[in-house]
Motif scaffolding. Sequence first.
Motif, mmCIF file in Angstrom:
data_model
loop_
_atom_site.group_PDB
_atom_site.id
_atom_site.type_symbol
_atom_site.label_atom_id
_atom_site.label_comp_id
_atom_site.label_asym_id
_atom_site.label_seq_id
_atom_site.Cartn_x
_atom_site.Cartn_y
_atom_site.Cartn_z
ATOM 1 N N ALA A 137 0.834 -1.186 0.345
ATOM 2 C CA ALA A 137 0.102 -0.252 0.439
ATOM 3 C C ALA A 137 1.064 1.844 0.020
ATOM 4 O O ALA A 137 2.089 1.309 0.484
ATOM 5 C CB ALA A 137 -0.725 0.058 1.131
ATOM 6 N N GLY A 138 0.437 2.211 -1.041
ATOM 7 C CA GLY A 138 1.141 3.237 -0.921
ATOM 8 C C GLY A 138 2.570 3.493 -1.693
ATOM 9 O O GLY A 138 2.794 4.583 -1.855
ATOM 10 N N GLU A 179 -5.375 -7.861 -7.806
ATOM 11 C CA GLU A 179 -6.137 -8.096 -7.003
ATOM 12 C C GLU A 179 -5.368 -6.841 -6.101
ATOM 13 O O GLU A 179 -4.487 -6.007 -6.419
ATOM 14 C CB GLU A 179 -4.567 -9.274 -5.531
ATOM 15 N N GLY A 180 -6.250 -6.590 -5.036
ATOM 16 C CA GLY A 180 -6.086 -5.470 -4.230
ATOM 17 C C GLY A 180 -6.127 -4.097 -5.024
ATOM 18 O O GLY A 180 -7.289 -4.000 -5.924
ATOM 19 N N GLU A 181 -6.450 -2.566 -4.671
ATOM 20 C CA GLU A 181 -7.680 -1.642 -5.260
ATOM 21 C C GLU A 181 -6.503 -0.517 -5.601
ATOM 22 O O GLU A 181 -4.916 -0.688 -4.604
ATOM 23 C CB GLU A 181 -8.058 -0.872 -3.919
ATOM 24 N N LEU A 212 -8.611 1.817 -10.558
ATOM 25 C CA LEU A 212 -8.761 0.327 -10.631
ATOM 26 C C LEU A 212 -8.905 -0.613 -9.615
ATOM 27 O O LEU A 212 -8.605 -0.595 -8.141
ATOM 28 C CB LEU A 212 -7.610 0.370 -11.105
ATOM 29 N N ALA A 213 -10.073 -1.400 -9.497
ATOM 30 C CA ALA A 213 -10.787 -2.088 -8.219
ATOM 31 C C ALA A 213 -10.144 -3.160 -8.423
ATOM 32 O O ALA A 213 -10.117 -3.731 -9.945
ATOM 33 C CB ALA A 213 -12.300 -2.237 -8.129
ATOM 34 N N ARG A 263 -0.086 2.968 -9.039
ATOM 35 C CA ARG A 263 -0.172 3.264 -7.147
ATOM 36 C C ARG A 263 -1.267 2.384 -6.634
ATOM 37 O O ARG A 263 -1.834 2.277 -7.174
ATOM 38 C CB ARG A 263 -0.342 5.281 -7.145
ATOM 39 N N ALA A 264 -0.562 1.526 -5.726
ATOM 40 C CA ALA A 264 -0.773 0.690 -4.547
ATOM 41 C C ALA A 264 -1.536 1.628 -3.849
ATOM 42 O O ALA A 264 -1.013 1.814 -3.221
ATOM 43 C CB ALA A 264 -0.343 -0.569 -4.249
ATOM 44 N N LYS A 265 -3.081 1.615 -3.238
ATOM 45 C CA LYS A 265 -4.221 1.753 -2.629
ATOM 46 C C LYS A 265 -4.045 0.904 -1.249
ATOM 47 O O LYS A 265 -4.033 1.072 -0.139
ATOM 48 C CB LYS A 265 -5.668 2.434 -3.278
ATOM 49 N N THR A 266 -4.121 -0.772 -1.398
ATOM 50 C CA THR A 266 -4.002 -1.630 -0.853
ATOM 51 C C THR A 266 -2.727 -2.668 -1.122
ATOM 52 O O THR A 266 -2.491 -2.407 -2.619
ATOM 53 C CB THR A 266 -5.570 -1.938 -0.675
#
Length: 233
Positions: free
Chosen positions: A171-172, A191-193, A201-202, A218-221
């Motif tokens: 994340a981040g 996988e992830g958001e 992107l979901a 960029r990864a939110k999760t």
Amino acid sequence: MINVIKRETMGRSERGWLHSQFHFSFAEYYNPDNIRFGALRVVNDDTFDPHGGFDTHPHEDMEIVSYVVDGRLTHRDSMGNGSTLGRGDAQYMSAGTGVRHSEFNNTDEPLRFLQIWILPDAKGYEPNYGDHRFAWEDRVGQWLAIASGRQGAAPIAIHQDMDVSVAMLDAGETLSYDLKPGRQAYLIQIEGEGEVNGTKLAERDAAEITDEAEATVRAKTPSHYILFDMAAE
């Protein structure tokens, strides 16, 4: 340009033990405006229930890559090959003049994998099979090339001008991929958001990336990505 394809708009199929999401027209899902993206013809996000699978069936003139997201995938084919692959591993089958194979989940846990069909640069190749067990850490925080055209450096060689890479981000974290002139990309948030070039992107969404010099995710999760880099049409 970034064109996001939401998972809710993709084709779907429920067949007892098999649960599928189709990125492009396949089986009972047909959309004349969504046949393929460049040389990428099929991406099926398949989940097999425990002990489910495809019995022996034929293929020809297609480059087929299977990328295991979770679980164990067991392959057998008419060339005498057999293997069982786990999370993050990939197998390749050049169907060429014709091959028969089966795919099964021989465990008590679900199996999720991406079934990927790539149009070959010519017909009539001699059938071939290969697989590779990638160290998970080799994709953490960086792009890991898993398959590429014969001039590429990936361990799996395919008969097409395409590079297939995967990455895992915390994340981040952010990660960029340079796209050369005349290239386009198809990105999947496995996988992830997260987001690509600022577009959200979901999980299980995809993005068509055209006329861009780079793709920055960029990864939110915690996020798992696969990217297909190919010639633009």
